[in-house]
Write a protein that holds these residues in place. Structure first.
Motif, PDB file in Angstrom:
ATOM      1  N   VAL A  87       0.655  -1.272   0.048  1.00  0.00           N
ATOM      2  CA  VAL A  87      -0.010  -0.049  -0.060  1.00  0.00           C
ATOM      3  C   VAL A  87       0.864   1.147  -0.117  1.00  0.00           C
ATOM      4  O   VAL A  87       0.600   2.167  -0.531  1.00  0.00           O
ATOM      5  CB  VAL A  87      -0.851   0.070   1.263  1.00  0.00           C
ATOM      6  N   LEU A  88       1.937   1.161   0.725  1.00  0.00           N
ATOM      7  CA  LEU A  88       2.697   2.401   0.603  1.00  0.00           C
ATOM      8  C   LEU A  88       3.487   2.858  -0.723  1.00  0.00           C
ATOM      9  O   LEU A  88       3.906   3.881  -0.815  1.00  0.00           O
ATOM     10  CB  LEU A  88       4.145   2.055   1.877  1.00  0.00           C
ATOM     11  N   ARG A  89       3.424   1.746  -1.675  1.00  0.00           N
ATOM     12  CA  ARG A  89       4.013   2.057  -2.868  1.00  0.00           C
ATOM     13  C   ARG A  89       3.135   2.956  -3.713  1.00  0.00           C
ATOM     14  O   ARG A  89       3.285   3.361  -4.671  1.00  0.00           O
ATOM     15  CB  ARG A  89       4.299   0.646  -3.686  1.00  0.00           C
ATOM     16  N   THR A  90       1.923   3.130  -3.101  1.00  0.00           N
ATOM     17  CA  THR A  90       0.655   3.899  -3.905  1.00  0.00           C
ATOM     18  C   THR A  90       0.775   5.482  -3.378  1.00  0.00           C
ATOM     19  O   THR A  90       0.004   6.084  -4.048  1.00  0.00           O
ATOM     20  CB  THR A  90      -0.441   3.285  -3.749  1.00  0.00           C
ATOM     21  N   ILE A  91       1.653   5.914  -2.701  1.00  0.00           N
ATOM     22  CA  ILE A  91       1.880   7.146  -2.103  1.00  0.00           C
ATOM     23  C   ILE A  91       2.055   8.058  -3.330  1.00  0.00           C
ATOM     24  O   ILE A  91       3.124   7.750  -4.148  1.00  0.00           O
ATOM     25  CB  ILE A  91       2.830   7.370  -1.262  1.00  0.00           C
ATOM     26  N   GLY A  92       1.077   8.935  -3.616  1.00  0.00           N
ATOM     27  CA  GLY A  92       1.508   9.761  -4.982  1.00  0.00           C
ATOM     28  C   GLY A  92       0.868   9.176  -6.036  1.00  0.00           C
ATOM     29  O   GLY A  92       1.106   9.773  -7.178  1.00  0.00           O
ATOM     30  N   VAL A  93       0.059   8.165  -6.032  1.00  0.00           N
ATOM     31  CA  VAL A  93      -0.520   7.290  -7.130  1.00  0.00           C
ATOM     32  C   VAL A  93      -2.079   7.457  -6.863  1.00  0.00           C
ATOM     33  O   VAL A  93      -2.819   7.741  -7.790  1.00  0.00           O
ATOM     34  CB  VAL A  93       0.026   6.039  -7.332  1.00  0.00           C
ATOM     35  N   VAL A  94      -2.455   7.132  -5.634  1.00  0.00           N
ATOM     36  CA  VAL A  94      -3.888   6.889  -5.314  1.00  0.00           C
ATOM     37  C   VAL A  94      -4.621   8.194  -4.961  1.00  0.00           C
ATOM     38  O   VAL A  94      -4.009   8.918  -4.166  1.00  0.00           O
ATOM     39  CB  VAL A  94      -4.038   5.788  -4.461  1.00  0.00           C
ATOM     40  N   HIS A  95      -5.869   8.563  -5.608  1.00  0.00           N
ATOM     41  CA  HIS A  95      -6.499   9.691  -5.136  1.00  0.00           C
ATOM     42  C   HIS A  95      -7.340   9.464  -4.074  1.00  0.00           C
ATOM     43  O   HIS A  95      -7.311  10.335  -3.089  1.00  0.00           O
ATOM     44  CB  HIS A  95      -7.600   9.937  -6.365  1.00  0.00           C
ATOM     45  N   GLN A  96      -7.608   8.107  -3.651  1.00  0.00           N
ATOM     46  CA  GLN A  96      -8.576   7.893  -2.456  1.00  0.00           C
ATOM     47  C   GLN A  96      -8.365   6.231  -2.342  1.00  0.00           C
ATOM     48  O   GLN A  96      -8.254   5.451  -3.198  1.00  0.00           O
ATOM     49  CB  GLN A  96      -9.825   8.077  -2.800  1.00  0.00           C
ATOM     50  N   PHE A  97      -8.392   6.096  -0.870  1.00  0.00           N
ATOM     51  CA  PHE A  97      -8.357   4.664  -0.272  1.00  0.00           C
ATOM     52  C   PHE A  97      -9.881   4.150   0.045  1.00  0.00           C
ATOM     53  O   PHE A  97     -10.331   4.964   0.914  1.00  0.00           O
ATOM     54  CB  PHE A  97      -7.462   4.358   0.640  1.00  0.00           C
ATOM     55  N   LEU A  98     -10.301   3.080  -0.266  1.00  0.00           N
ATOM     56  CA  LEU A  98     -11.504   2.406   0.343  1.00  0.00           C
ATOM     57  C   LEU A  98     -11.325   1.110   0.812  1.00  0.00           C
ATOM     58  O   LEU A  98     -10.336   0.357   0.499  1.00  0.00           O
ATOM     59  CB  LEU A  98     -12.585   2.432  -0.579  1.00  0.00           C
ATOM     60  N   SER A  99     -11.546   1.028   2.273  1.00  0.00           N
ATOM     61  CA  SER A  99     -11.191  -0.231   3.016  1.00  0.00           C
ATOM     62  C   SER A  99     -12.130  -1.384   2.718  1.00  0.00           C
ATOM     63  O   SER A  99     -13.386  -1.088   2.317  1.00  0.00           O
ATOM     64  CB  SER A  99     -11.207   0.103   4.532  1.00  0.00           C
ATOM     65  N   LYS A 100     -11.642  -2.599   2.661  1.00  0.00           N
ATOM     66  CA  LYS A 100     -12.669  -3.757   2.327  1.00  0.00           C
ATOM     67  C   LYS A 100     -12.728  -4.255   3.706  1.00  0.00           C
ATOM     68  O   LYS A 100     -11.824  -4.847   4.438  1.00  0.00           O
ATOM     69  CB  LYS A 100     -11.772  -4.770   1.529  1.00  0.00           C
ATOM     70  N   PRO A 101     -14.065  -4.845   4.093  1.00  0.00           N
ATOM     71  CA  PRO A 101     -15.192  -4.548   3.183  1.00  0.00           C
ATOM     72  C   PRO A 101     -15.701  -3.351   3.040  1.00  0.00           C
ATOM     73  O   PRO A 101     -15.433  -2.568   4.337  1.00  0.00           O
ATOM     74  CB  PRO A 101     -16.295  -5.683   3.818  1.00  0.00           C
ATOM     75  N   CYS A 102     -16.350  -2.753   2.328  1.00  0.00           N
ATOM     76  CA  CYS A 102     -16.669  -1.505   2.135  1.00  0.00           C
ATOM     77  C   CYS A 102     -18.401  -1.176   2.075  1.00  0.00           C
ATOM     78  O   CYS A 102     -18.846  -2.113   1.197  1.00  0.00           O
ATOM     79  CB  CYS A 102     -16.151  -0.666   0.839  1.00  0.00           C
ATOM     80  N   LEU A 103     -19.083  -0.579   2.900  1.00  0.00           N
ATOM     81  CA  LEU A 103     -20.169  -0.296   2.959  1.00  0.00           C
ATOM     82  C   LEU A 103     -20.825   0.465   1.498  1.00  0.00           C
ATOM     83  O   LEU A 103     -20.344   0.896   0.853  1.00  0.00           O
ATOM     84  CB  LEU A 103     -20.925   0.726   3.918  1.00  0.00           C
ATOM     85  N   PRO A 104     -22.047  -0.160   1.109  1.00  0.00           N
ATOM     86  CA  PRO A 104     -22.360   0.470  -0.402  1.00  0.00           C
ATOM     87  C   PRO A 104     -22.284   1.906  -0.517  1.00  0.00           C
ATOM     88  O   PRO A 104     -22.055   2.455  -1.464  1.00  0.00           O
ATOM     89  CB  PRO A 104     -23.735  -0.307  -0.511  1.00  0.00           C
ATOM     90  N   GLU A 105     -23.042   2.438   0.765  1.00  0.00           N
ATOM     91  CA  GLU A 105     -23.261   3.855   0.662  1.00  0.00           C
ATOM     92  C   GLU A 105     -21.573   4.617   0.557  1.00  0.00           C
ATOM     93  O   GLU A 105     -21.540   5.517   0.003  1.00  0.00           O
ATOM     94  CB  GLU A 105     -23.839   4.526   1.932  1.00  0.00           C
ATOM     95  N   GLU A 106     -20.646   3.918   1.077  1.00  0.00           N
ATOM     96  CA  GLU A 106     -19.368   4.496   1.037  1.00  0.00           C
ATOM     97  C   GLU A 106     -18.773   4.595  -0.185  1.00  0.00           C
ATOM     98  O   GLU A 106     -18.271   5.410  -0.854  1.00  0.00           O
ATOM     99  CB  GLU A 106     -18.253   3.651   2.111  1.00  0.00           C
ATOM    100  N   ILE A 107     -19.065   3.400  -1.072  1.00  0.00           N
ATOM    101  CA  ILE A 107     -18.766   3.196  -2.617  1.00  0.00           C
ATOM    102  C   ILE A 107     -19.529   4.364  -3.238  1.00  0.00           C
ATOM    103  O   ILE A 107     -18.714   4.945  -3.990  1.00  0.00           O
ATOM    104  CB  ILE A 107     -19.061   1.673  -3.001  1.00  0.00           C
TER     105      ILE A 107
END
Length: 397
Positions: A91-111
């Motif tokens: 996950v640390l490799r995505t610093i500067g790459v990913v706009h947003q993180f969502l955790s699994k499992p993710c609630l439908p309203e969060e998605i």
């Protein structure tokens, strides 16, 4: 116009679940699916995809590698990582790459909420007039080198605060600036700080990163102008960041949210810096128009450029891969009515902090000051909080 979402996961059941989550949004989004990074890249080459939501752990090409390639090959695509492994080194490799993180499992309203925000941001970043403006600028600035070094160091979980201080101390001017800032009224510390190591210890790594990024950007994108003061912009940005963090800390009791507000506050007006650095004559024209017609500067910019500094700033920090909250801060701090969030957020904290900072230094306002978005505050039932925020930030000035 509908947005195209590409979901990427090696488990077909999860892809089916994601499609079901956004089925209620079929008037706004069309869904594409891929079961591998390679398949995802093929789909991106053949389709106009707006948002990619990728799992982290996949065989062969993992999510970090995929989204790094997406950033390189399709930089306008919004990149969202879906992961259940927040402490995974990958996950640390995505610093500067990913706009947003969502955790699994993710609630439908969060998605759904994340996709709505991402779609609204993409609309602003993909505006045809903005594209024309950006093409006129030529090459946009890259992330400052010292900030990149810090980011790389922080990808190593064994990096200490002493290591971070040592990196900063390799730059004499940065060392001086950090010590000047940490001892300023922005942070309200009651002790003299005389070493970078002590500053890092007191302020924390997130704050130091934000300061390094802001300081380097302002020092590299610097130009002389008779009608616009970069120093005033720096002071306004620092005050906005400090006020936004205070408001966020008061309302959320969430350290990460407060630091997002601080970084977003420092960078919310970065588009002005880009315009004055790369298109000074036209930006000065906008400044003079705002003063002559008593307009809010961003509206004068839209008349001159066809886009405002908020659009330019969002486009730039989006390409840099800074957190989605920072992109949103640049995008929406002047137009909360277009921000799809229905809760107190870093964007709202920065909007309020921006107004408060101008109240602190009214002589530095260009044209007419922008005021609170009272309709948005009323919609969120937060109108009665304004006085508390004012007293919190300006009560001791």
């Amino acid at each position: 116009m509908k947005k195209q979402i590409l979901f990427v996961d090696d488990e077909p059941n999860i892809l089916s679940g994601l499609r079901r989550m956004v089925r209620s949004m079929r008037e706004e989004f069309d869904c594409l699916c891929a079961t591998s990074g390679r398949e995802a890249l093929e789909i991106l080459d053949k389709n106009q995809v707006d948002i990619v939501v990728s799992d982290m752990r996949m065989p062969g090409m993992d999510g970090a590698e995929l989204l790094t390639l997406v950033k390189k090959l399709h930089p306008r695509v919004i990149r969202i990582m879906l992961t259940g492994y927040a402490d995974d080194k990958s996950v640390l490799r995505t610093i500067g790459v990913v706009h947003q993180f969502l955790s699994k499992p993710c609630l439908p309203e969060e998605i759904r909420a994340s996709l709505v925000r991402a779609g609204a941001t993409y609309d602003l970043m993909s505006d045809s007039q903005l594209k024309e403006l950006i093409s006129g600028i030529g090459s946009l600035p890259s992330l400052p080198s010292l900030y990149v070094r810090l980011q790389k160091a922080l990808q190593d979980p064994d990096t200490t605060q002493t290591d971070v201080a040592a990196i900063i101390e390799t730059d004499i001017s940065m060392t001086a600036k950090i010590l000047q800032l940490v001892n300023s009224a922005f942070f309200g510390l009651y002790q003299k700080v005389s070493s970078v190591s002590r500053a890092v210890n007191l302020l924390g790594l997130d704050t130091i990163k934000a300061l390094v990024l802001g300081t380097e950007i302002f020092s590299e994108l610097h130009t002389s102008s008779k009608v616009f003061s970069v120093d005033s912009l720096w002071n306004h940005s620092m005050a906005t960041g400090a006020f936004a963090r205070k408001i966020a800390a008061l309302e959320y009791n969430d350290r990460e949210m407060a630091e997002d507000a601080f970084l977003g506050g420092i960078l919310h007006d970065i588009g002005k810096l880009v315009l004055i650095s790369f298109m000074p004559a036209r930006f000065e024209e906008a400044v003079l128009l705002a003063r002559e017609k008593e307009m809010v500067l961003v509206e004068a910019e839209r008349q001159v450029f066809g886009a405002g500094h908020d659009d330019v700033g969002a486009y730039l920090v989006g390409l840099w891969g800074l957190p989605g909250s920072v992109v949103e801060a640049c995008c929406f701090h002047h137009r909360l009515e277009r921000f799809p969030g229905q809760e107190l957020s870093p964007v709202l904290a920065i909007h309020v902090a921006d107004v408060l900072s101008h109240q602190l230094h009214p002589d530095e306002i260009i044209g007419t000051p922008s005021g609170y978005n009272t309709e948005y505050l009323a919609r969120l039932d937060l109108s009665d909080r304004v006085e508390s925020w004012h007293n919190l930030c300006l009560g001791e000035q």
